[in-house]
Design an enzyme around this catalytic site. Structure first.
Site, PDB file in Angstrom:
ATOM      1  N   LYS A 173     -14.834   8.011  -4.214  1.00 45.73           N
ATOM      2  CA  LYS A 173     -16.138   8.244  -3.563  1.00 45.73           C
ATOM      3  C   LYS A 173     -16.678   9.632  -3.922  1.00 45.73           C
ATOM      4  O   LYS A 173     -17.864   9.789  -4.229  1.00 45.73           O
ATOM      5  CB  LYS A 173     -15.995   8.126  -2.042  1.00 45.73           C
ATOM      6  CG  LYS A 173     -15.674   6.734  -1.567  1.00 45.73           C
ATOM      7  CD  LYS A 173     -15.108   6.730  -0.140  1.00 45.73           C
ATOM      8  CE  LYS A 173     -14.452   5.394   0.160  1.00 45.73           C
ATOM      9  NZ  LYS A 173     -13.502   5.443   1.262  1.00 45.73           N
ATOM     10  N   HIS A 212       0.803  -1.225   0.000  1.00 46.47           N
ATOM     11  CA  HIS A 212       0.000   0.000   0.000  1.00 46.47           C
ATOM     12  C   HIS A 212       0.835   1.274   0.000  1.00 46.47           C
ATOM     13  O   HIS A 212       0.269   2.361   0.076  1.00 46.47           O
ATOM     14  CB  HIS A 212      -0.908   0.038   1.230  1.00 46.47           C
ATOM     15  CG  HIS A 212      -2.134  -0.810   1.111  1.00 46.47           C
ATOM     16  ND1 HIS A 212      -3.273  -0.398   0.459  1.00 46.47           N
ATOM     17  CD2 HIS A 212      -2.395  -2.065   1.545  1.00 46.47           C
ATOM     18  CE1 HIS A 212      -4.185  -1.356   0.509  1.00 46.47           C
ATOM     19  NE2 HIS A 212      -3.676  -2.377   1.153  1.00 46.47           N
ATOM     20  N   THR A 232      -8.878   6.254  -2.156  1.00 46.83           N
ATOM     21  CA  THR A 232     -10.233   5.796  -2.483  1.00 46.83           C
ATOM     22  C   THR A 232     -11.236   6.919  -2.229  1.00 46.83           C
ATOM     23  O   THR A 232     -12.325   6.915  -2.795  1.00 46.83           O
ATOM     24  CB  THR A 232     -10.639   4.552  -1.665  1.00 46.83           C
ATOM     25  OG1 THR A 232     -10.416   4.812  -0.289  1.00 46.83           O
ATOM     26  CG2 THR A 232      -9.858   3.333  -2.102  1.00 46.83           C
ATOM     27  N   LYS A 243       0.032  14.046   2.130  1.00 46.90           N
ATOM     28  CA  LYS A 243      -1.330  14.347   1.663  1.00 46.90           C
ATOM     29  C   LYS A 243      -1.491  15.858   1.432  1.00 46.90           C
ATOM     30  O   LYS A 243      -2.444  16.295   0.808  1.00 46.90           O
ATOM     31  CB  LYS A 243      -2.363  13.897   2.694  1.00 46.90           C
ATOM     32  CG  LYS A 243      -2.185  12.455   3.194  1.00 46.90           C
ATOM     33  CD  LYS A 243      -3.090  11.497   2.504  1.00 46.90           C
ATOM     34  CE  LYS A 243      -3.098  10.132   3.164  1.00 46.90           C
ATOM     35  NZ  LYS A 243      -3.710   9.104   2.348  1.00 46.90           N
ATOM     36  N   LYS A 298      -9.058  13.033   4.646  1.00 44.14           N
ATOM     37  CA  LYS A 298      -8.115  11.901   4.638  1.00 44.14           C
ATOM     38  C   LYS A 298      -7.235  12.015   5.880  1.00 44.14           C
ATOM     39  O   LYS A 298      -7.297  13.003   6.603  1.00 44.14           O
ATOM     40  CB  LYS A 298      -7.260  11.874   3.367  1.00 44.14           C
ATOM     41  CG  LYS A 298      -6.668  13.217   2.952  1.00 44.14           C
ATOM     42  CD  LYS A 298      -6.046  13.147   1.577  1.00 44.14           C
ATOM     43  CE  LYS A 298      -7.044  13.117   0.454  1.00 44.14           C
ATOM     44  NZ  LYS A 298      -7.052  11.917  -0.333  1.00 44.14           N
ATOM     45  N   ARG A 299      -6.427  10.981   6.091  1.00 46.76           N
ATOM     46  CA  ARG A 299      -5.496  11.011   7.221  1.00 46.76           C
ATOM     47  C   ARG A 299      -4.608  12.252   7.110  1.00 46.76           C
ATOM     48  O   ARG A 299      -4.270  12.669   6.009  1.00 46.76           O
ATOM     49  CB  ARG A 299      -4.641   9.736   7.143  1.00 46.76           C
ATOM     50  CG  ARG A 299      -3.758   9.435   8.297  1.00 46.76           C
ATOM     51  CD  ARG A 299      -3.377   7.954   8.228  1.00 46.76           C
ATOM     52  NE  ARG A 299      -2.883   7.557   6.925  1.00 46.76           N
ATOM     53  CZ  ARG A 299      -1.597   7.553   6.579  1.00 46.76           C
ATOM     54  NH1 ARG A 299      -0.665   7.956   7.429  1.00 46.76           N
ATOM     55  NH2 ARG A 299      -1.227   7.154   5.382  1.00 46.76           N
TER      56      ARG A 299
END
Length: 827
Positions: free
Chosen positions: A673, A370, A669, A567, A561-562
């Site tokens: 969505k 991942h 992901t 990110k 998100k985290r």
């Protein structure tokens, strides 16, 4: 893939469920399970009674599924994951069983609102981010596609943590999701397993001169299994998620307690129960690292024993068919310790010779990678494994020794290659590389997006790819449309049903039929009206959670998100500050009113991530209370981001922020969505963004920033963030602002760590390099939104072209490329 099934007779417990049956079942459970009645039941009691009524149907179907699988002796996949981010189950189960509308009507007649009682359900605190939600989408798809499967994980008492925001800062609180019990789970005491820890290994010699190893453990812990049924769409197959809770195997020390040692009497119990206490204990400390390794071994050992128990029930001591019946998918490196554990069982307990055991092992395990981030590819100190799992370290050394003999044949006398591929990293204290162990011990390794899998082959494991051509493959991630459109966005689902029929939740490619309506004025109006209604619902939620009023007519720009530097929530923040500065300099600055929303948790020991949360909140507080911005700009940080909050944010989003540094996000992901629900992506060419852009078309997405190759070139040629700092006046002004007390009155420099990370810290994630391109992409986005008809068309096309990104397609790819499973229909 051929279908087969042994038919079972319908059970007396199964009746055609209508409104009357459901109503009767709910009232019966209210009376007999909860001991209350309609007059005094509160929402929580109604929720539990309704869950119990639904669970009757679920358990009957589970029984039939398990019996069918047993009678057909099916090959099954066992999905090992440290996380399963399930969210709430009531809505999902009702939709998958086709009972949502009749249950809503039944409750209405009882004077109860289904939407209200669903809010009583806590999110199961069994995961944190995309890895855990992906696992949950996959087990949904496996059940929907009639594939025999069991999910295995840990029954966390508190999960990660419940996030509160106090004075702008993240505060971690226990997430006590099971305080009042969980109606969906069943304890299975008949399947308790015992797990050994610590101790020493004794070497013995058998009669035939065979060396035998016996592990004498220092302590033994019990694993209590809790089963959560996983209902497939249309409710035919119900698989199981089995989660292990830790308990002391010994008895409460009554003698010590009687002698006054009240605390000491509990010590062993407390230590054992700590194993399943929290997800990802803070591993900044030695004790935290040790606990995390024990957690991983605990759930892998319990799960392997459980699998072997079931296998032996059908096949006795014949190991020859084990890897024909059992495939184990390792979701990241967290369960990698399962490889030496299976070898221990086969060699030490079943007394197979090494080569036969290794063949079974390497035909059983498959590994999903991942991440390309080195810190996320776990490494454990060899001395720590030796202390906790002494026999396993011996086995790891033996696996490595034999593997390096293979490397020697391919790269004779090349010590550099051996050093790189070895499971053991030499240096100041030997480390065990779990990523290398996972590749060596598996028959298939997959990345989770085209670009990610390419980089895994090219940059992360190129020598492994050369050793075993074809072993490294790709399976692009997906999401379940049952939860992420049908259940969370019912109005849009109904609109889609009215145009293309209602079978799209199991055949998402059918959404392509919406393309012909993308330019239709009436359809656009209906589509955007639903988006607006979802925005109104979210605005209410934002007001309740934060006290901030937001306008549903503004652009809802969402990053969920985290919280991690790669990110790049801080890139988003710098751009917000730049917009704020433009509005202060020119109150008539031409921009569509915009609400920026964040949802994210930072790991408790990750200081800079927590600093970013603090900075977002401080900047938000200043902007939201500044009348000079003329209501054109609002910023909201929603606390305690989780699945049930995502289910409210995603249908309301206009813009999806997918802005990781190219080459760092394996897939993502959330991007799928949001796009599925008609949000437009602003993103880098990273992870699944690349494939989303291919599907929706370059004209329906806002791509910016450096590519993977450009990031690599920048690193190679020497990257100096100060060049961008001095080269862009606006960027310099915004960064300098962080060192003042403008956003933190009386506390100058309270936000300075962000500036230092991007300048003196070398800006490892190229925030400054991408700032200008990001800012320009936002200007294009703003311009596009001004043309309502064009924006509506783009939004519809995003929904229409997301068919590829269903988890059903991901599972089909796994079945064909990795697992080789056959569906088994349950009549």
């Amino acid at each position: 893939m051929t279908k087969k099934a042994t038919k079972l007779k319908p059970s007396a417990a199964e009746v055609k469920l209508d409104k009357t049956n459901i109503k009767e079942a709910i009232v019966r459970h209210l009376h007999c399970t909860l001991g209350t009645d309609e007059n005094k039941a509160n929402n929580h009691a109604w929720w539990k009674a309704t869950c119990s009524a639904v669970q009757e149907q679920v358990l009957e179907r589970l029984r039939k599924t398990q019996k069918t699988h047993y009678l057909n002796d099916t090959r099954a996949v066992h999905y090992f994951s440290a996380e399963f981010l399930m969210g709430r189950l009531m809505s999902n189960n009702l939709h998958n069983l086709g009972l949502f509308n009749v249950t809503d009507q039944a409750l209405n007649e009882l004077g109860v609102n289904l939407a209200d009682i669903m809010e009583e359900e806590p999110d199961m605190a069994l995961g944190n981010g995309g890895l855990g939600r992906l696992a949950s989408c996959f087990i949904d798809s496996l059940a929907t596609m009639d594939l025999p499967a069991v999910g295995y994980g840990i029954h966390y008492e508190h999960g990660l943590f419940r996030q509160e925001i106090k004075s702008g800062a993240q505060i971690e609180r226990p997430d006590s999701w099971r305080d009042y019990g969980n109606p969906w789970e069943i304890c299975r005491p008949e399947s308790i397993q015992e797990v050994s820890l610590y101790g020493y290994v004794e070497t013995k010699y058998g009669e035939n001169g065979r060396i035998q190893k016996e592990w004498h453990p220092g302590s033994i812990v019990k694993g209590i299994p809790w089963d959560i049924p996983v209902v497939g769409y249309e409710g035919k197959t119900v698989n199981v998620l089995r989660l292990w809770e830790s308990q002391a195997s010994g008895y409460f020390n009554w003698d010590v307690f009687n002698a006054g040692g009240y605390v000491d009497a509990q010590t062993e119990n407390v230590q054992a129960e700590t194993i399943s206490k929290v997800l990802y204990p803070n591993d900044e400390t030695e004790a935290g690292k040790e606990l995390r390794l024990i957690q991983q071994y605990f759930f892998c050992a319990c799960s392997l024993k459980d699998i072997i128990r079931r296998y032996k029930r059908a096949h006795g001591d014949d190991w020859s068919r084990f890897s024909d019946q059992v495939v184990i998918q390792l979701n990241d490196t967290h369960p990698a310790i399962a490889i030496p554990e299976l070898m221990r069982i086969l060699v030490d307990r079943a007394e197979l010779d090494w080569d036969a055991a290794w063949e079974i092992c390497t035909n059983t395990f498959a590994y999903t990678n991942h991440t390309l981030l080195p810190e996320a590819l776990e490494k454990w100190p060899a001395r720590m494994i030796e202390k906790i799992l002494p026999r396993h370290l011996e086995i790891i050394y033996e696996i490595n020794h034999r593997f390096l003999d293979e490397v020697e044949k391919l790269w004779p006398k090349d010590n550099a290659v051996k050093e790189k591929l070895s499971i053991i990293e030499e240096g100041n204290g030997k480390m065990v590389r779990m990523g290398n162990l996972s590749v060596i011990g598996s028959f298939a390794v997959n990345g989770v997006a085209e670009i990610h899998s390419k980089l895994v082959k090219q940059n992360l494991f190129p020598e492994f790819d050369k050793m075993w051509p074809g072993k490294l493959t790709n399976v692009t991630n997906g999401i379940t449309p049952r939860r992420w459109l049908k259940a969370c966005n019912p109005k849009l689902s109904a609109l889609i049903d009215s145009k293309i029929g209602d079978d799209w939740p199991t055949n998402l490619e059918k959404l392509r039929d919406l393309e012909k309506f993308a330019g239709n004025a009436k359809f656009q109006k209906d589509f955007m009206r639903i988006k607006h209604e979802n925005k109104v619902i979210l605005a209410k939620e934002v007001k309740e959670l934060t006290g901030v009023d937001i306008d549903p007519n503004a652009i809802y720009d969402i990053q969920i998100k985290r919280l991690h530097e790669y990110k790049r929530q801080h890139l988003n923040l710098l751009h917000i500050m730049a917009l704020y500065r433009r509005l202060l300099e020119n109150p008539n600055y031409d921009m569509e009113p915009r609400v920026f929303m964040f949802g994210a948790k930072a790991a408790p020991g990750y200081k800079l991530a927590k600093d970013i949360i603090y900075a977002i909140n401080q900047v938000a507080d200043k902007i939201n209370n500044d009348s000079r911005v003329n209501k054109k700009l609002k910023v909201v940080f929603l606390p305690n981001y989780r699945v049930s909050l995502a289910e409210k944010m995603i249908p309301a989003a206009d813009v999806s922020e997918q802005i990781s540094t190219a080459g760092k996000e394996a897939s993502g992901t959330g991007n799928m969505k949001l796009s599925l629900n008609g949000a437009l992506t602003i993103g880098t060419l990273d992870g699944a963004n690349i494939e989303i852009a291919e599907e929706v078309g370059d004209e329906n997405i806002f791509i910016f920033g450096l590519t993977v190759d450009e990031v690599e070139a920048l690193n190679k040629n020497g990257y100096n963030p100060y060049d961008y700092y001095y080269g862009n006046k606006e960027l310099k002004a915004v960064l300098d602002w962080l060192e003042t007390d403008y956003f933190t009155p009386g506390k100058p420099g309270a936000l300075a760590s962000l500036k230092h990370s991007m300048l003196d810290g070398g800006d490892p994630y190229k925030v400054l390099a991408d700032f200008e391109s990001y800012s320009e992409a936002h200007k294009k986005l703003d311009l596009a939104y001004k043309d309502g008809k064009r924006w509506a068309e783009m939004a519809v096309l995003n929904t229409a072209r997301m068919g590829k990104f269903t988890s059903d397609r991901s599972i089909k790819d796994y079945v064909e490329r990795v697992w080789k499973l056959s569906p088994c229909e349950v009549e």
